[in-house]
Design a protein around this motif. Sequence first.
Motif, short mmCIF file in Angstrom:
data_model
loop_
_atom_site.label_atom_id
_atom_site.label_comp_id
_atom_site.label_asym_id
_atom_site.label_seq_id
_atom_site.Cartn_x
_atom_site.Cartn_y
_atom_site.Cartn_z
N SER A 1 0.83 -1.21 0.00
CA SER A 1 0.00 0.00 0.00
C SER A 1 0.86 1.25 0.00
O SER A 1 0.55 2.23 -0.68
CB SER A 1 -0.92 0.01 1.21
OG SER A 1 -1.81 -1.08 1.17
N LEU A 2 1.94 1.22 0.76
CA LEU A 2 2.85 2.37 0.81
C LEU A 2 3.47 2.62 -0.56
O LEU A 2 3.52 3.76 -1.03
CB LEU A 2 3.93 2.16 1.86
CG LEU A 2 4.95 3.29 1.99
CD1 LEU A 2 4.28 4.59 2.41
CD2 LEU A 2 6.04 2.91 2.98
N ASN A 3 3.92 1.56 -1.21
CA ASN A 3 4.51 1.70 -2.55
C ASN A 3 3.50 2.28 -3.54
O ASN A 3 3.85 3.12 -4.37
CB ASN A 3 5.04 0.36 -3.06
CG ASN A 3 6.34 -0.03 -2.39
OD1 ASN A 3 7.09 0.82 -1.93
ND2 ASN A 3 6.59 -1.32 -2.33
N ARG A 4 2.24 1.85 -3.45
CA ARG A 4 1.20 2.37 -4.32
C ARG A 4 0.99 3.86 -4.10
O ARG A 4 0.94 4.65 -5.05
CB ARG A 4 -0.11 1.61 -4.08
CG ARG A 4 -1.27 2.08 -4.95
CD ARG A 4 -2.55 1.25 -4.72
NE ARG A 4 -2.84 0.94 -3.34
CZ ARG A 4 -3.44 1.77 -2.49
NH1 ARG A 4 -3.80 2.97 -2.88
NH2 ARG A 4 -3.69 1.40 -1.25
N ILE A 5 0.93 4.28 -2.86
CA ILE A 5 0.73 5.70 -2.53
C ILE A 5 1.94 6.52 -2.98
O ILE A 5 1.79 7.61 -3.54
CB ILE A 5 0.49 5.88 -1.01
CG1 ILE A 5 -0.84 5.25 -0.62
CG2 ILE A 5 0.55 7.34 -0.62
CD1 ILE A 5 -2.06 5.86 -1.27
N LEU A 6 3.15 6.02 -2.75
CA LEU A 6 4.35 6.75 -3.17
C LEU A 6 4.41 6.88 -4.69
O LEU A 6 4.80 7.94 -5.21
CB LEU A 6 5.61 6.06 -2.63
CG LEU A 6 5.79 6.11 -1.12
CD1 LEU A 6 7.00 5.29 -0.69
CD2 LEU A 6 5.91 7.54 -0.62
N ALA A 7 3.98 5.86 -5.41
CA ALA A 7 3.95 5.93 -6.88
C ALA A 7 2.93 6.98 -7.34
O ALA A 7 3.21 7.76 -8.26
CB ALA A 7 3.61 4.56 -7.46
N GLN A 8 1.78 7.02 -6.68
CA GLN A 8 0.77 8.05 -7.00
C GLN A 8 1.34 9.44 -6.76
O GLN A 8 1.13 10.35 -7.58
CB GLN A 8 -0.49 7.86 -6.16
CG GLN A 8 -1.37 6.71 -6.55
CD GLN A 8 -2.54 6.57 -5.59
OE1 GLN A 8 -2.71 7.35 -4.66
NE2 GLN A 8 -3.34 5.54 -5.82
N CYS A 9 2.02 9.62 -5.66
CA CYS A 9 2.59 10.93 -5.33
C CYS A 9 3.64 11.34 -6.37
O CYS A 9 3.68 12.51 -6.77
CB CYS A 9 3.20 10.92 -3.93
SG CYS A 9 1.96 10.80 -2.62
N ARG A 10 4.47 10.40 -6.80
CA ARG A 10 5.46 10.70 -7.82
C ARG A 10 4.79 11.12 -9.13
O ARG A 10 5.21 12.07 -9.77
CB ARG A 10 6.36 9.48 -8.07
CG ARG A 10 7.56 9.46 -7.18
CD ARG A 10 8.53 8.34 -7.59
NE ARG A 10 8.74 7.52 -6.41
CZ ARG A 10 8.28 6.31 -6.19
NH1 ARG A 10 7.59 5.69 -7.12
NH2 ARG A 10 8.50 5.66 -5.08
N GLU A 11 3.74 10.39 -9.53
CA GLU A 11 3.00 10.71 -10.75
C GLU A 11 2.37 12.10 -10.69
O GLU A 11 2.26 12.78 -11.70
CB GLU A 11 1.92 9.66 -11.02
CG GLU A 11 2.46 8.31 -11.44
CD GLU A 11 1.37 7.25 -11.51
OE1 GLU A 11 0.18 7.57 -11.31
OE2 GLU A 11 1.73 6.08 -11.74
#
Length: 82
Positions: free
Chosen positions: A69-79
């Motif tokens: 879940s953390l990786n998913r949120i961090l990827a969203q933030c990067r995008e």
Amino acid sequence: MREDHRFSEFLLRHMALKIAENSDHYIRSASMNLKSRVLHCLYRHKQLGSLSVLTKEQLMSEVCTPLRSLNRILAQCREEGW
């Protein structure tokens, strides 16, 4: 502490204040969605100057989420350009 009652009172007041601050923090965090909790945690670490040493494991623990879940949120933030 038995000999200096003013010190004991001082210490207990500061302990009570810290407990109250932590309770407020947990209440605010509980009402945030995961992305908001992650961004708030990153902001807090930036303000403290500890962002450069923050690990994913520590971030997972602070926002109470699994790595996936953390990786998913961090990827969203990067995008989104965060």
